[in-house]
Write an enzyme that holds these catalytic residues in place. Structure first.
Site, PDB file in Angstrom:
ATOM      1  N   HIS A 271       0.975  -1.249  -0.108  1.00 12.57           N
ATOM      2  CA  HIS A 271       0.081   0.143  -0.182  1.00 12.57           C
ATOM      3  C   HIS A 271       0.961   1.364  -0.145  1.00 12.57           C
ATOM      4  CE1 HIS A 271       0.300   0.195   4.251  1.00 12.57           C
ATOM      5  NE2 HIS A 271      -0.683  -0.575   4.492  1.00 12.57           N
TER       6      HIS A 271
ATOM      7  N   ASP B  35       1.973  -5.818  14.564  1.00 11.59           N
ATOM      8  CA  ASP B  35       2.664  -5.056  13.552  1.00 11.59           C
ATOM      9  C   ASP B  35       3.830  -4.174  14.202  1.00 11.59           C
ATOM     10  OD1 ASP B  35       1.666  -5.651  11.257  1.00 11.59           O
ATOM     11  OD2 ASP B  35       0.167  -3.760  11.352  1.00 11.59           O
TER      12      ASP B  35
ATOM     13  N   ASP C 170      -3.753  -8.277   5.916  1.00 11.67           N
ATOM     14  CA  ASP C 170      -2.422  -8.853   5.711  1.00 11.67           C
ATOM     15  C   ASP C 170      -2.579  -9.867   6.836  1.00 11.67           C
ATOM     16  OD1 ASP C 170      -2.176  -6.546   7.122  1.00 11.67           O
ATOM     17  OD2 ASP C 170      -0.029  -6.690   7.077  1.00 11.67           O
TER      18      ASP C 170
ATOM     19  N   HIS D 259      -1.162  -0.044  15.621  1.00 10.59           N
ATOM     20  CA  HIS D 259      -1.439   1.234  14.834  1.00 10.59           C
ATOM     21  C   HIS D 259      -2.908   1.136  14.125  1.00 10.59           C
ATOM     22  CE1 HIS D 259      -1.234  -0.089  10.303  1.00 10.59           C
ATOM     23  NE2 HIS D 259      -1.070  -1.048  10.906  1.00 10.59           N
TER      24      HIS D 259
ATOM     25  N   HIS E  25      -4.898  -8.167  15.161  1.00 11.39           N
ATOM     26  CA  HIS E  25      -4.888  -7.198  14.361  1.00 11.39           C
ATOM     27  C   HIS E  25      -5.593  -7.601  13.127  1.00 11.39           C
ATOM     28  CE1 HIS E  25      -4.067  -3.535  12.250  1.00 11.39           C
ATOM     29  NE2 HIS E  25      -3.021  -3.953  11.755  1.00 11.39           N
TER      30      HIS E  25
ATOM     31  N   GLU F 175      -6.149  -5.924  10.180  1.00 11.77           N
ATOM     32  CA  GLU F 175      -5.768  -5.396   8.963  1.00 11.77           C
ATOM     33  C   GLU F 175      -5.510  -6.700   7.988  1.00 11.77           C
ATOM     34  OE1 GLU F 175      -2.673  -2.603   8.510  1.00 11.77           O
ATOM     35  OE2 GLU F 175      -3.233  -2.166   6.540  1.00 11.77           O
TER      36      GLU F 175
ATOM     37  N   TYR G 255      10.210   0.778   8.694  1.00 13.83           N
ATOM     38  CA  TYR G 255       8.836   0.082   9.206  1.00 13.83           C
ATOM     39  C   TYR G 255       8.174   1.383  10.070  1.00 13.83           C
ATOM     40  CZ  TYR G 255       4.808  -3.006  10.063  1.00 13.83           C
ATOM     41  OH  TYR G 255       3.616  -3.353  10.331  1.00 13.83           O
TER      42      TYR G 255
ATOM     43  N   HIS H 219       5.691  -9.074  11.103  1.00 16.38           N
ATOM     44  CA  HIS H 219       6.359  -9.066  10.014  1.00 16.38           C
ATOM     45  C   HIS H 219       7.696  -9.123  10.250  1.00 16.38           C
ATOM     46  CE1 HIS H 219       3.025  -7.653   7.401  1.00 16.38           C
ATOM     47  NE2 HIS H 219       2.693  -6.643   8.323  1.00 16.38           N
TER      48      HIS H 219
HETATM   49 FE1  FEO Z   1      -1.363  -3.402  10.070  1.00 15.86          FE
HETATM   50 FE2  FEO Z   1       0.699  -5.858   8.943  1.00 15.86          FE
HETATM   51  O1  FEO Z   1      -0.904  -4.753   9.195  1.00 15.86           O
END
Ligand code: FEO
Length: 397
Positions: free
Chosen positions: A24, A164, A82, A145, A78, A80, A191, A224
């Site tokens: 993104h 994250d 991903d 976040h 989380h 999101e 990051y 990640h």
């Molecule tokens: Fe906030 Fe890795 O997604």
């Protein structure tokens, strides 16, 4: 790939996305990973899932360890996509009645993401859950976040599953900090600068709360990149430092150019800064990715932005970068605007307005030069660079 046992009975069941290059709008030139974890205890727990297209690979990894149907619950740290995109595939395989534990906001988000009504159970901040020999503690990390974000702490093993937080977009053969070494810090910094910078005040509070809670953290496992097992305190300390946004004696000259006039100005401004022994980087917006520039913005003391005037406005890449930087709310910086123009010359005013709206200390006036800078124009640019250098030195004195 065979799942790695990161601690006794705890497996990495995430996937590596080797070839993603744009996350993104963030350049992931080394790819990334979507980490997920399987804990085998009296209850079998899956912490987070992966991005939707990787669901089968994720399930195959789980199946190498245990029949997925034996998973008793999913924890969604989380929402999101991903980390949650594979939830429908996972639930289909493990049993759609199995509970999905998440924060209150997580419950709201997941209910809006998926039409299917799963067995969501929201957990409270600091709520504990025994899964057999082990105990989990849920820690709400709202807006670090997303509103739903939370960490899960595993007491017996001293592992903080940090969503994250403390992550890096890094895909390699390595799984741990000690395998990569210091090189991983640049990825962690990028990051932070591109995902978390705007939440710096909350991060400082969160790290303070974690330290007050005196959790025995022996490993930090983000969603990640690599896991911090050798020196988890190294990334915690770096987050404190980055969150404070302490400016260095470092200046960035960020620009785009149509016919090299704004570029000549950028070079002369940089020369003025360098003459004053300021660490300086000159960054052309079509040669540098916005996310790499943002990494340098994190600890820069001065950000000087240049644009030609195009159709009474900003050059598109400059507008793009200013929008991106503004959203990330950098602090503690001196800023300046410059640009060449043909006849109307609005760009410098527009840059200044944007920098002011970011509450940076904008040096007035900006520097405009009509058409091609002559020797006097080049000197004016060098002087502009020197003025910024002096202001930067005064700020740091
Ligand atoms: Fe906030 Fe890795 O997604």
């Amino acid at each position: 790939m065979k799942p790695i046992e990161i601690a006794e009975g705890i497996y990495d069941v995430g996937v590596t996305d080797w070839n993603i290059r744009d996350f993104h709008g963030y350049s992931t030139y080394l790819g990334t990973t979507y980490n997920a974890f399987l804990i085998l205890d009296e209850k079998v727990v899956l912490i987070d899932t992966v991005k939707k297209p990787h669901a089968d690979q994720h399930l195959e990894k789980i199946a190498q360890i245990i029949d997925p149907k034996k998973i008793d619950m999913v924890i969604s740290n989380h929402t999101e996509m991903d980390h949650s995109g594979a939830i429908p595939r996972v639930m289909h395989r493990i049993g759609e009645d199995k509970p999905i534990l998440c924060s209150k906001m997580g419950l709201k988000n997941l209910s809006m993401h998926f039409r299917q009504k799963y067995n969501y159970k929201s957990v409270e901040n600091t709520e504990k859950l025994s899964i057999g020999k082990r105990q989990l503690t849920f820690l709400e990390t709202r807006m670090v976040h997303w509103p739903d974000s939370m960490f899960t702490y595993l007491e017996k093993d001293g592992i903080l599953f940090s969503s994250d937080g403390f992550g890096q977009h890094y895909a390699g053969w390595e799984k741990f900090d000690d395998q990569v070494g210091d090189a991983i810090m640049a990825h962690a910094k990028k990051y932070f600068a591109n995902i978390l910078l705007l939440y710096s005040p909350k991060i400082l509070k969160l790290i303070d709360a974690v330290s007050q809670a005196k959790l025995d953290i022996r490993m930090i496992c983000p969603d990640h990149g690599i896991y911090w097992r050798k020196e988890p305190e190294k990334i915690l300390n770096a987050y404190v430092q980055w969150s404070k946004q302490v400016p260095r004696k470092k200046a960035l000259v960020i620009y785009d150019t149509m016919w090299e006039s704004t570029e000549k100005m950028a070079g002369a401004i940089a020369a003025g800064l360098i003459e004053e022994e300021i660490e300086t980087m000159v960054m052309h917006l079509r040669k540098w990715h916005r996310s790499d520039i943002m990494t340098e913005v994190l600890d820069a003391g001065a950000v000087i932005v240049g644009s030609p005037t195009l159709n009474n406005g900003l050059f598109p890449t400059v507008a793009d970068f200013l929008t991106y930087m503004k959203g990330l709310k950098p602090k503690n910086k001196i800023a300046g605007a410059f640009g060449s123009y043909g006849w109307s010359g609005e760009s410098v005013k527009l840059i200044r307005q944007e920098l002011q709206s970011m509450k940076l200390e904008v040096l007035e006036p900006g520097l405009r030069i009509q058409y091609i800078p002559d020797a006097d124009g080049i000197q004016a640019c060098a002087d502009f660079g020197k003025r910024i250098a002096q202001r930067l030195k005064a700020q740091q004195a």
